[in-house]
Design a protein around this motif. Structure first.
Motif, PDB file in Angstrom:
ATOM      1  N   LEU A   1       0.697  -1.325  -0.105  1.00 21.93           N
ATOM      2  CA  LEU A   1       0.243   0.080  -0.141  1.00 21.93           C
ATOM      3  C   LEU A   1       0.745   1.280  -0.032  1.00 21.93           C
ATOM      4  O   LEU A   1       0.670   2.549  -0.884  1.00 21.93           O
ATOM      5  CB  LEU A   1      -0.671   0.189   1.160  1.00 21.93           C
TER       6      LEU A   1
ATOM      7  N   PRO B   1     -10.586   1.132   1.737  1.00 24.87           N
ATOM      8  CA  PRO B   1      -9.904   1.091   0.812  1.00 24.87           C
ATOM      9  C   PRO B   1      -9.729   2.794   0.356  1.00 24.87           C
ATOM     10  O   PRO B   1     -10.703   3.326   0.336  1.00 24.87           O
ATOM     11  CB  PRO B   1      -9.737   0.596  -0.105  1.00 24.87           C
TER      12      PRO B   1
ATOM     13  N   MET C   1     -15.035 -10.369  18.579  1.00 23.23           N
ATOM     14  CA  MET C   1     -13.606 -10.016  18.142  1.00 23.23           C
ATOM     15  C   MET C   1     -12.938 -10.886  17.167  1.00 23.23           C
ATOM     16  O   MET C   1     -12.779 -10.287  16.127  1.00 23.23           O
ATOM     17  CB  MET C   1     -12.974  -9.763  19.382  1.00 23.23           C
TER      18      MET C   1
ATOM     19  N   SER D   1     -14.569  -9.967  13.817  1.00 23.14           N
ATOM     20  CA  SER D   1     -13.693  -8.594  13.290  1.00 23.14           C
ATOM     21  C   SER D   1     -11.927  -8.493  12.921  1.00 23.14           C
ATOM     22  O   SER D   1     -11.850  -7.944  12.204  1.00 23.14           O
ATOM     23  CB  SER D   1     -13.945  -7.775  14.162  1.00 23.14           C
TER      24      SER D   1
ATOM     25  N   ALA E   1     -12.756 -10.036   9.454  1.00 19.99           N
ATOM     26  CA  ALA E   1     -12.730  -9.057   8.468  1.00 19.99           C
ATOM     27  C   ALA E   1     -11.507  -8.134   8.558  1.00 19.99           C
ATOM     28  O   ALA E   1     -10.999  -7.954   7.406  1.00 19.99           O
ATOM     29  CB  ALA E   1     -13.626  -8.502   9.299  1.00 19.99           C
ATOM     30  N   HIS E   2     -10.635  -7.582   9.499  1.00 18.95           N
ATOM     31  CA  HIS E   2      -9.275  -6.135   9.081  1.00 18.95           C
ATOM     32  C   HIS E   2      -8.579  -7.327   8.418  1.00 18.95           C
ATOM     33  O   HIS E   2      -8.118  -6.547   7.312  1.00 18.95           O
ATOM     34  CB  HIS E   2      -9.322  -6.581  10.259  1.00 18.95           C
TER      35      HIS E   2
ATOM     36  N   LYS F   1      -9.577  -7.563   4.413  1.00 16.42           N
ATOM     37  CA  LYS F   1      -9.793  -6.116   4.084  1.00 16.42           C
ATOM     38  C   LYS F   1      -9.159  -5.764   4.110  1.00 16.42           C
ATOM     39  O   LYS F   1      -8.734  -4.244   3.213  1.00 16.42           O
ATOM     40  CB  LYS F   1     -11.044  -5.409   4.896  1.00 16.42           C
ATOM     41  N   SER F   2      -7.901  -5.726   4.735  1.00 16.23           N
ATOM     42  CA  SER F   2      -6.371  -4.996   4.953  1.00 16.23           C
ATOM     43  C   SER F   2      -6.129  -5.413   2.841  1.00 16.23           C
ATOM     44  O   SER F   2      -5.416  -4.269   2.439  1.00 16.23           O
ATOM     45  CB  SER F   2      -5.183  -5.038   5.719  1.00 16.23           C
ATOM     46  N   PRO F   3      -5.640  -6.651   2.674  1.00 17.40           N
ATOM     47  CA  PRO F   3      -4.949  -6.930   1.698  1.00 17.40           C
ATOM     48  C   PRO F   3      -6.215  -6.156   0.904  1.00 17.40           C
ATOM     49  O   PRO F   3      -5.486  -6.619  -0.442  1.00 17.40           O
ATOM     50  CB  PRO F   3      -4.588  -8.672   2.370  1.00 17.40           C
TER      51      PRO F   3
ATOM     52  N   ALA G   1      -8.119  -4.250  -0.396  1.00 15.86           N
ATOM     53  CA  ALA G   1      -7.547  -2.940  -0.072  1.00 15.86           C
ATOM     54  C   ALA G   1      -5.865  -2.450  -0.981  1.00 15.86           C
ATOM     55  O   ALA G   1      -6.626  -1.333  -1.618  1.00 15.86           O
ATOM     56  CB  ALA G   1      -7.975  -2.196   1.166  1.00 15.86           C
ATOM     57  N   THR G   2      -5.167  -3.263  -0.306  1.00 18.25           N
ATOM     58  CA  THR G   2      -4.337  -2.781  -0.906  1.00 18.25           C
ATOM     59  C   THR G   2      -4.335  -3.677  -2.581  1.00 18.25           C
ATOM     60  O   THR G   2      -3.789  -2.587  -3.252  1.00 18.25           O
ATOM     61  CB  THR G   2      -3.025  -3.638  -0.447  1.00 18.25           C
TER      62      THR G   2
END
Lengths: 127, 497
Positions: free
Chosen positions: A16, A112, B267, B270, B273-274, B277-279, B281-282
């Motif tokens: 990123l 994002p 927890m 979530s 989900a994190h 979601k992070s990869p 998003a990248t």
């Protein structure tokens, strides 16, 4: 035109950082980066960037918050505008609000963040 | 009352009298025995187990009638005695009845007189027996009720759930031991006591009052936090058979553990989900960058970005399959297909499969088999063992910088076969080592930031090793590399042969 404005990207996701670096560098910004909170603090003091873009969740859930507070507590970095980015959504049991005492950041964006949107935010803040 | 003929004992020292009475009574169907004096009567009475009526003369040798009355009542307080006397006076009659005789007949008497007195006596006897049975029955019932009540009380106090009963006026009339433990402040209050005053839990009070004061029967439920615990409180009306509300009963169940589980679960969701979601998003940002041309035209950089995006996508796929495997293990839907397997072969295949990756990264990888003779076969699921070994080899290569070395060793001691994966990589601190088997835990530093990973690989390895009743050990120090060793039971050890 003067010296290019300098942006510090702090995010544990190297890919990123690479994407955001490419976008910002293409628009003439100087980009420095760090992948952990402590490294971010060192870079912020050494490079005195014009803007810091910060991820909330790095090693721990609050590493980004800790860094934001450390930056605000330090005379050398207090004035640098902060953009905070996160992939955390509302299911996480703590609240984000642009609260001056708890979350001393200037902008809050949710991942994002499209490269274009980030660029606009950065341009808006560094006008 | 019974089909058995009534039994009568006639006591008289005159044989004529004895026999006369016997004939009269026997003719009426009574069973009659005789005795010549008080002592003989007493012996007879004891030997025969009692008579319905004893007819006795007063004046007799050895033991007279008066003494007989007393002695008989010592044996059976309900024994009926009819006195016959030739010297009837009011005084002796009164004396005899005072001592317990039910009546007397003056001599001489007619057979009808005798029979009348005997029938009276038998009726009296029957009434006495009936009264006694009723009395005994009543006592037994009282005992039962008392026992029933004490049993209910004991059960109530043994319950783990707190129980609270209030009457129509909202006064507490009953609390069990568990409730006193849950609300110690209310434990000492004498009952009945107004709920609002005795309980320092406004939510609990309003819940029970809501039930008591409702126009129609309602059941009210609420989760109430008391101290550090959470209770599920169910309050229901106590109804009369007519349907009228007499009060309310509230049951407090400790659901603290369930609440913790619920929080842990959300927890976990979530976190997952994190991690997803992070990869994503990248990857999305990378695709966006290349497609939008926002970063200018640099084909080589774009290609590099696409390669990284591809790597991240495949890591995501691994994450999803690790998650599915872990979930299957947790829910018991994952069963090992244990068979005889050769650890050496599985390890050799894994090392071969990763030799290209190691070469790309300029990390030397070596396989070493220590045992001079072949290692005993293990009782294991080959797919699970492959997953364990490839995870360890992959990690060793990932966390070893260029120019480093990975050494894989297989040995055994008859009980266990062991694989040791040792690298010259970045290593970790003891604090980090304590967490590497936790879900989603990843050591974070400038080196690992560049290494894609799910944080689930070692979690899965640990579970699989545990399922095989094996063990996993880690030795590591920052900058000194890490050594993971996994021991799995051999067939002979696992089957006890």
């Amino acid at each position: 035109m003067g010296d290019p404005k300098k942006v510090l990207l702090v995010d544990d996701d190297v890919d990123l950082v690479a994407v955001n670096r490419a976008v910002l560098e293409n628009r003439g910004y100087a980009v420095v980066s760090a992948h952990t909170g402590p490294a971010g603090l060192v870079k912020a003091k050494a490079e005195t960037p014009d803007l810091i873009v910060l991820d909330v969740m790095m090693g721990t859930n609050s590493e980004g918050f800790d860094l934001a507070r450390a930056l605000r507590a330090d005379d050398a970095t207090r004035q640098i505008p902060l953009i905070m980015v996160t992939s955390v959504n509302t299911t996480v049991p703590f609240k984000f609000a642009p609260d001056a005492t708890y979350l001393p950041v200037d902008r809050f964006l949710e991942k994002p963040v499209a490269p274009e949107a980030l660029l606009q935010e950065v341009q808006g803040m560094l006008k | 009352m019974t089909d058995r003929p009534s039994r009568i004992l006639v006591v008289d020292d005159e044989v004529g009298m004895r026999e006369g009475c016997r004939r009269i009574l026997a003719a009426e169907g009574y069973e009659v025995e005789t005795a010549e004096d008080g002592q003989a009567a007493l012996d007879r009475f004891q030997a025969a187990g009692g008579f319905d009526v004893v007819i006795s003369d007063l004046k007799m040798p050895r033991m007279g009638g008066m003494d007989l009355i007393e002695a008989l009542h010592g044996i059976d307080e309900d024994a009926l005695l009819l006195v016959i006397t030739a010297y009837a006076t009011i005084d002796t009659a009164v004396d005899a009845t005072k001592r317990g005789a039910y009546g007397y007949i003056p001599k001489p008497f007619t057979p009808d007189e005798l029979l009348l007195h005997v029938r009276n006596g038998l009726e009296k006897r029957a009434l006495r027996i009936e009264a006694k049975a009723l009395r005994e029955e009543r006592e037994r019932r009282l005992l039962e009720v008392a026992f029933e009540r004490s049993r209910s009380t004991t059960i109530l106090h043994c319950m783990t759930d707190g129980v609270l009963v209030v009457n129509r006026d909202g006064h507490i009339v009953l609390r069990n031991a568990a409730l006193s433990r849950i609300l110690p402040s209310c434990a000492e209050t004498p009952l009945p006591a107004p709920a609002g005053e005795a309980l320092d839990q406004p939510e609990l009070v309003s819940l029970v009052l809501e039930v008591v004061q409702a126009d129609a029967p309602v059941i009210a439920s609420k989760e109430i936090a008391i101290g550090a615990c959470t209770y599920m409180v169910n309050a229901a009306p106590v109804l009369e058979p007519s349907g009228e509300t007499l009060g309310a009963v509230a049951v407090l169940r400790d659901i603290t553990a369930l609440k913790k589980l619920e929080i842990a679960k959300s927890m976990f969701v979530s976190m997952v989900a994190h991690e997803l979601k992070s990869p994503l998003a990248t990857i999305e940002s990378s695709l966006n960058l290349v497609l939008s041309g926002l970063a200018g035209d640099e084909p080589e950089r774009d290609r590099q970005m696409m390669r990284r995006a591809l790597l991240r996508a495949s890591t995501l796929r691994t994450l999803v399959s690790d998650l599915l495997n872990l979930t299957a293990i947790e829910t018991g839907n994952f069963s090992l297909k244990r068979q005889h397997a050769d650890l050496g072969t599985i390890v050799r295949e894994a090392v071969d499969a990763y030799s290209d990756k190691a070469a790309d990264k300029k990390v030397a990888i070596h396989l070493e088999c220590v045992a001079s003779s072949p290692i005993d076969p293990i009782l294991a699921d080959p797919n699970a063992v492959r997953s364990i070994v490839t995870n360890l080899v992959d990690n060793a290569i990932k966390y070893t910088p260029e120019g480093g070395r990975v050494n894989v060793k297989v040995d055994g001691n008859g009980l266990y076969a062991r694989v040791v994966v040792k690298d010259s990589g970045i290593g970790m601190s003891p604090a980090e080592r304590d967490h590497i088997f936790d879900e989603f835990y990843r050591v974070k530093n400038d080196y690992t930031a560049h290494v894609p990973g799910t944080g689930l690989g070692l979690t899965l390895v640990r579970r699989l090793v545990d399922m095989h009743q094996g063990r996993i050990d880690v030795e590591s120090a920052p900058g000194k590399g890490s050594a993971f060793s996994v021991s799995l039971p051999t067939v002979s050890y696992a089957t006890g042969m």
